[in-house]
Design an enzyme around this catalytic site. Structure first.
Site, PDB file in Angstrom:
ATOM      1  N   LYS A  81       0.621  -0.950   0.200  1.00 30.82           N
ATOM      2  CA  LYS A  81       0.170  -0.333   0.138  1.00 30.82           C
ATOM      3  C   LYS A  81       0.456   1.147   0.252  1.00 30.82           C
ATOM      4  CE  LYS A  81      -1.433   2.607   3.032  1.00 30.82           C
ATOM      5  NZ  LYS A  81      -1.340   4.504   1.852  1.00 30.82           N
ATOM      6  N   GLY A 114      -4.738   2.713  -1.315  1.00 35.21           N
ATOM      7  CA  GLY A 114      -5.205   3.449  -0.309  1.00 35.21           C
ATOM      8  C   GLY A 114      -4.895   4.387   0.252  1.00 35.21           C
ATOM      9  N   ASP A 115      -5.646   4.844   1.536  1.00 34.99           N
ATOM     10  CA  ASP A 115      -5.034   5.815   2.579  1.00 34.99           C
ATOM     11  C   ASP A 115      -5.069   5.107   4.014  1.00 34.99           C
ATOM     12  OD1 ASP A 115      -7.575   5.963   3.523  1.00 34.99           O
ATOM     13  OD2 ASP A 115      -8.023   7.356   3.175  1.00 34.99           O
ATOM     14  N   GLY A 116      -4.042   5.795   4.718  1.00 34.87           N
ATOM     15  CA  GLY A 116      -4.351   5.489   6.269  1.00 34.87           C
ATOM     16  C   GLY A 116      -5.146   4.149   6.534  1.00 34.87           C
ATOM     17  N   GLY A 139      -7.947   3.266   5.682  1.00 35.22           N
ATOM     18  CA  GLY A 139      -8.857   2.848   5.029  1.00 35.22           C
ATOM     19  C   GLY A 139      -8.247   1.510   5.038  1.00 35.22           C
ATOM     20  N   VAL A 140      -7.295   1.370   4.205  1.00 38.77           N
ATOM     21  CA  VAL A 140      -6.794   0.579   3.688  1.00 38.77           C
ATOM     22  C   VAL A 140      -5.331  -0.107   4.499  1.00 38.77           C
ATOM     23  CG1 VAL A 140      -4.726  -1.168   1.898  1.00 38.77           C
ATOM     24  CG2 VAL A 140      -7.133  -0.073   1.057  1.00 38.77           C
ATOM     25  N   GLY A 141      -4.852   1.145   4.717  1.00 39.62           N
ATOM     26  CA  GLY A 141      -3.359   0.750   6.189  1.00 39.62           C
ATOM     27  C   GLY A 141      -4.505   0.496   7.516  1.00 39.62           C
ATOM     28  N   GLU A 166       9.720   2.214  10.366  1.00 40.34           N
ATOM     29  CA  GLU A 166      10.940   3.395   9.835  1.00 40.34           C
ATOM     30  C   GLU A 166       9.811   4.449  10.426  1.00 40.34           C
ATOM     31  OE1 GLU A 166      14.279   3.365  10.243  1.00 40.34           O
ATOM     32  OE2 GLU A 166      13.627   0.413   9.455  1.00 40.34           O
ATOM     33  N   CYS A 188      13.289  11.918   6.200  1.00 41.63           N
ATOM     34  CA  CYS A 188      12.949  10.965   7.810  1.00 41.63           C
ATOM     35  C   CYS A 188      14.977  10.726   8.904  1.00 41.63           C
ATOM     36  CB  CYS A 188      12.911  10.080   8.370  1.00 41.63           C
ATOM     37  SG  CYS A 188      13.637   8.454   7.642  1.00 41.63           S
ATOM     38  N   GLU A 246      10.111  17.243  14.933  1.00 40.46           N
ATOM     39  CA  GLU A 246      10.424  16.869  13.415  1.00 40.46           C
ATOM     40  C   GLU A 246       9.557  17.875  12.418  1.00 40.46           C
ATOM     41  OE1 GLU A 246      10.738  13.266  10.231  1.00 40.46           O
ATOM     42  OE2 GLU A 246       8.645  13.086  11.401  1.00 40.46           O
TER      43      GLU A 246
END
Length: 479
Positions: free
Chosen positions: A174, A205-207, A209-211, A249, A282, A382
């Site tokens: 994803k 998908g987005d976080g 939803g599919v995430g 990560e 990051c 951050e």
């Protein structure tokens, strides 16, 4: 306008079962550049079912054949770097030259390294001379959900897919909905590599939803996620009920320790590293810690370097930096720049608003703050934009105290000609990686962090280790 509405499931491009339309925005123009579908639960379930069905056969495939498959992926990838670079530049704003070399090129390097690492990996080995009938077997974890970010998309996709594939896992990728086009090209690469159906699957998908569906799915054995610490925490919670392995990560707030004996290029190197990819890395050295005797000179030098950095559209060739990825990120960065001013940091370059000449596009002025203290928001949070904070320290002990005074622990940097000092710093700094005097980590070096920067390591043999289970066998019979 590009339209890519299909998903890659069980070795074929298929129409979404429950997808909704999603516009991909070009951050250079703020205009839509593509339309994709975001999957629903039925799409997630179909992809996981395909991966689960393919797992027994792929796990049992001899490692030599899995390496050969990865070599086919590597060969196919090299034919599509132009396409990958073009897509990355348009969807997330990396300048086109950088997108084709550094962004797309990262995948070439990682896949090549995994091929070599897999050939040397101890897939099966004796426990030791003391136990001649014991064996240690490394075998696949199982069905892996790979959730990747927008900032270095091919870097992260290849780090996860390459290791998972050669270790015998099947997977569902994803990618970020901010940068899905390069991932769909990558699925075409996997298709060209002629893998068994179901070994590799892609669902956009987005976080939420599919995430979330992948993170809690009972038939997913492992989640490998790269992204924000906030999202990593939510994934860990979602995965807890099924006790699946979670590899994270996450964010960073890297300290770059510049001692008085640093080489003459150290400041420029640190500033340009920070501004690379518009600060959206990051492992960016976002806090420059400077020893007191050279502090004023370094502040002046850093400001002068930043003033020469140009900002421009991602489609233009050259050594400029592009926009940040979207409006939400732009708003967050602007708020943190304002917060730095409000909390008393000294603005020496850049500042709020768009650069001169821009009234559209998510462009940020490259910014430097001096006289920052570690209790300020810009020293702890951050920012993920082209904003550098400069802090002063008096001695090694204070430098280490400031550097480690953060919830993150991904990458720190040291600039000094004193070898003994560098060794002390390497041991004292609480981060998964320490880079010194501009020397990059070697091919296959493990990438990953401590504390709220996550867990696990990616790249080379360490990356493969994260995608295998360790099985101890006694009473081994010779075959």
């Amino acid at each position: 306008m590009i339209e890519k509405r299909q998903f890659y499931i069980n070795g074929a491009w298929v129409e979404p079962l429950a997808g909704t339309a999603h516009e991909v925005i070009d951050p250079s123009t703020e205009e839509p550049c593509a339309v994709i579908s975001l999957g629903g639960e039925a799409d997630t379930n179909a992809a996981v079912a395909a991966a689960k069905a393919a797992l027994p056969g792929w796990m049992a495939t001899p490692v030599e054949e899995r390496i050969a498959a990865l070599e086919r992926v590597y060969a196919a990838y090299k034919t599509r770097t132009e396409d990958l670079g073009t897509a990355i530049s348009m969807e997330m704003g990396a300048p086109i030259d950088m997108a084709k070399t550094l962004q797309a090129g990262a995948g070439i390097r990682h896949l090549k390294t995994f091929i070599q690492a897999a050939k040397e990996f101890p897939w099966e080995r004796p426990l030791g001379d003391h136990a001649p009938n014991d064996r240690i077997i490394h075998e696949a974890v199982g069905v892996c959900a790979l959730i990747t970010p927008w900032n270095w998309p091919m870097n992260q996709i290849t780090l996860k897919v390459g290791a998972a594939l050669v270790a015998g896992n099947t997977m569902v990728l994803k990618p970020s909905e901010e940068s899905p086009l390069d991932a769909m090209i990558f699925a075409e690469i996997m298709e060209a590599a002629d893998l068994p159906p179901g070994v590799f699957n892609l669902v956009n998908g987005d976080g939420t939803g599919v995430g979330s569906q992948l993170s809690s799915h009972p038939d997913v054995d492992m989640v490998s996620f790269t992204g924000s610490t906030r999202a990593g925490r939510l994934i860990s919670i979602a995965a807890a009920d099924t006790l699946k392995r979670v590899h994270l990560e996450l964010g960073g707030k890297g300290a770059n320790l510049v001692f008085a004996d640093a080489d003459e290029k150290a400041v420029k190197r640190g500033v340009l590293h920070m501004m690379n990819n518009s600060g959206q890395s990051c492992n960016a050295p976002s806090r420059m810690l400077v020893e007191a005797p050279i502090y004023d000179r370094v502040v002046e030098e850093a400001a002068a370097i930043v003033e020469k950095i140009t900002v421009g559209p991602a489609s233009e060739e050259g050594r400029h930096i592009g926009p940040v990825v979207n409006g939400s990120q732009w708003d967050k960065i602007q708020g943190l720049i304002e917060k730095g001013i409000e909390e008393g940091a000294r603005l020496v370059a850049g500042g709020p608003g768009r650069p001169e000449g821009f009234n559209k596009g998510f462009y940020v002025r490259p910014t430097v703050f001096a006289d920052v203290t570690n209790d300020m928001t810009i020293a702890q949070e951050e920012i993920f934009g082209p904003v550098l904070s400069i802090l002063k320290f008096e001695d090694e002990d204070e430098a280490v105290q400031i550097a480690n005074d953060t919830p993150y622990g991904l990458t720190n940097y040291v600039q000094s000609q004193d070898g003994a000092r560098r060794a002390r710093m390497a041991r004292a700094l609480r981060s998964g990686m320490v880079e010194m005097n501009g020397e990059s980590r070697g091919a296959g070096a493990p990438f990953g962090g401590m504390k709220m920067s996550g867990n696990g390591r990616e790249g080379g043999s360490w990356g493969i280790h994260d995608f295998v289970e360790v099985k101890a066998v006694s009473g081994w019979a010779a075959e």
